[in-house]
Design an enzyme around this catalytic site. Structure first.
Site, short mmCIF file in Angstrom:
data_model
loop_
_atom_site.label_atom_id
_atom_site.label_comp_id
_atom_site.label_asym_id
_atom_site.label_seq_id
_atom_site.Cartn_x
_atom_site.Cartn_y
_atom_site.Cartn_z
N CYS A 12 -17.95 -35.57 -53.35
CA CYS A 12 -17.16 -34.96 -54.30
C CYS A 12 -16.67 -35.48 -55.35
O CYS A 12 -16.54 -36.79 -55.36
CB CYS A 12 -15.94 -34.98 -53.31
SG CYS A 12 -14.47 -34.35 -54.05
N CYS A 64 -9.17 -39.39 -55.85
CA CYS A 64 -8.10 -38.51 -54.69
C CYS A 64 -8.08 -39.59 -53.70
O CYS A 64 -9.00 -40.19 -53.21
CB CYS A 64 -8.87 -37.44 -54.31
SG CYS A 64 -8.24 -36.77 -52.90
N GLN A 80 -5.88 -26.66 -34.92
CA GLN A 80 -7.05 -27.54 -34.78
C GLN A 80 -7.59 -27.59 -36.13
O GLN A 80 -7.69 -26.44 -36.88
CB GLN A 80 -8.22 -27.13 -33.95
CG GLN A 80 -7.64 -27.39 -32.36
CD GLN A 80 -7.51 -29.04 -31.97
OE1 GLN A 80 -8.02 -29.89 -32.71
NE2 GLN A 80 -6.66 -29.10 -30.99
N PHE A 86 0.97 -29.57 -22.99
CA PHE A 86 1.11 -29.76 -24.37
C PHE A 86 0.53 -28.72 -25.03
O PHE A 86 -0.74 -28.79 -25.81
CB PHE A 86 0.78 -30.97 -25.02
CG PHE A 86 1.42 -32.27 -24.45
CD1 PHE A 86 2.58 -32.78 -25.22
CD2 PHE A 86 1.10 -33.07 -23.43
CE1 PHE A 86 3.49 -33.66 -24.69
CE2 PHE A 86 1.72 -33.90 -22.88
CZ PHE A 86 2.95 -34.48 -23.41
N CYS A 99 -6.17 -37.45 -29.92
CA CYS A 99 -6.57 -37.75 -31.28
C CYS A 99 -6.26 -39.19 -31.63
O CYS A 99 -6.24 -39.62 -32.45
CB CYS A 99 -5.60 -36.85 -32.04
SG CYS A 99 -3.82 -37.01 -31.86
#
Length: 400
Positions: free
Chosen positions: A53, A59, A236, A263, A357
């Site tokens: 990129c 960034c 997601q 959850f 996660c």
């Protein structure tokens, strides 16, 4: 000159001086660090590549584009392994599944007015400076295409010296846009914003907590059931990541007749599992469960789904409530779910699919289950936040 000895779980390089943490370096590299903190690579690693990129240097959205895909996969797998091994656990680790470039379907951009108009993009690393990212390699083409138009929306929504958040979700019939701003939505502004949404083909535009216009329901396909999530609701990050996690969950729960989905969110796992099992979905956010319920009622050939709004941190399902189910699916936020895991450990549940996660809380909760008599045969690591330090995992737990 310093040598990079290893990487932290956030991708920062530990230098040989024992105190420096440097960004965008790789183990084994020799580097020079200038007085202003800038880093010059003297001896590059064989795993170093040119960033795909053109925005990478400015960034802050990505942290690992300077490394090969194989290196990043091994590094992320190592993070999960280290956390799990710290508790004396030794499951089989399946190969990392990585989402492709330009597949991120949900992202939060920032918008700011400028002298010539407005800018929409991401902030620099550890910076308040905003950078436009018209060639971002993360998000889907549909989200990239709408970025120039969002500059006009920023002019409408942003005060002259302020900044707004633009949460974008790729939906089949047009982007779903949530604007977070301190600017009041006046009747005239409402008309202008609605006209903007109609002109640019948005499916829905929401101003803070107030829906301005819904032209088409921004529904997501949860394997045959269409669900319209509340504005800004959890989803997601990539469809690839969702399907990889779902495939693992379905493998774990293959023989289940009665499943409790803890959850549950908007039904990522609930609705696909309802094709072959009865499912009770438990979630703390009532709006998400309402979206799930509507999706189930409009679905086809789905078995019974019930819902329950409940704070599982303060009031987890107890063993006597869990006795109605043979299998549990649990997908908690980053803090994990130690209270709910503790009651699962004391219950008669035979099979658990745990999605996480956060490797640290995942390993902690996994250890609780193993200590209670569960086996953990394997862990699947999923990298749907490509080029970032984030990693997700799903594991099977079965009683001995």
């Amino acid at each position: 000159m310093l040598t990079i000895e290893s990487l932290t779980h956030l991708g920062m390089g530990r230098a040989s001086d024992g105190r420096s943490l440097l960004p965008r370096v790789l183990p084994g590299e020799e580097v020079d660090v200038a007085q202003d903190g800038s880093v010059r690579i003297v001896t590059p690693s064989a795993d170093r590549v040119a960033a795909p990129c053109r925005h990478y240097k400015s960034c802050g959205g990505c942290a690992m584009q300077h490394a090969t895909d194989a290196f990043v996969a091994d590094w992320k797998l190592g993070i999960v392994q280290k956390a799990v091994h710290a508790h004396g656990l030794s499951p089989e680790f399946h190969a990392v599944q990585t989402s492709p470039a330009n597949s991120r379907r949900r992202a939060k951009f920032s918008g700011r007015r400028t002298k010539k108009g407005a800018m929409v993009g991401f902030h620099g690393r550890a910076s308040h400076t905003l950078f436009a990212v018209p060639d971002c390699q993360l998000v889907t083409p549909a989200l990239l295409d709408i970025l120039p138009a969002l500059e006009a929306l920023t002019v409408l929504a942003c005060s002259r010296k302020g900044e707004i958040d633009l949460t974008l979700t790729d939906a089949p019939l047009g982007p779903d846009v949530l604007v977070t701003t301190d600017k009041e939505l006046t009747p005239q502004l409402r008309i202008e914003v609605a006209a903007f949404a109609n002109h640019h083909g948005l499916s829905r535009l929401v101003w803070n907590d107030e829906p301005v216009v819904t032209i088409n329901a921004p529904a997501q396909d949860f394997v045959g059931a269409k669900v319209t999530p509340p504005p800004g609701a959890f989803l997601q990050a990539t469809k690839h990541g969702e399907m990889t996690l779902l495939q693992a969950v379905e493998e774990i729960t293959g023989k289940a007749q009665r499943v409790v989905d803890l959850f549950a969110g908007c039904g990522t796992f609930t609705l696909p599992l309802a094709k072959r099992a009865e499912v009770h979905a438990v979630e703390g956010e009532a709006e998400m469960l309402s979206a799930l319920d509507r999706g189930w009622r409009a679905g086809h050939e789905l078995r019974k789904v019930t819902t329950e709004t409940r704070d599982l941190f303060r009031r987890p399902l107890e063993p006597d409530e869990l006795r109605h189910f043979d299998t549990a699916v649990i997908d908690p936020p980053r803090a994990g779910a130690d209270a709910q895991i503790a009651t699962l450990a004391r219950s008669d549940i035979k099979t658990i699919a745990m999605v996480s996660c956060n490797p640290i809380t995942f390993a902690r909760d996994a250890n609780t289950l193993v200590d209670a008599g569960f086996e953990m045969p394997w862990v699947q690591t999923v990298d749907q936040f490509r080029w970032s330090p984030h990693v997700e995992m799903v594991a099977a737990f079965t009683r001995k």
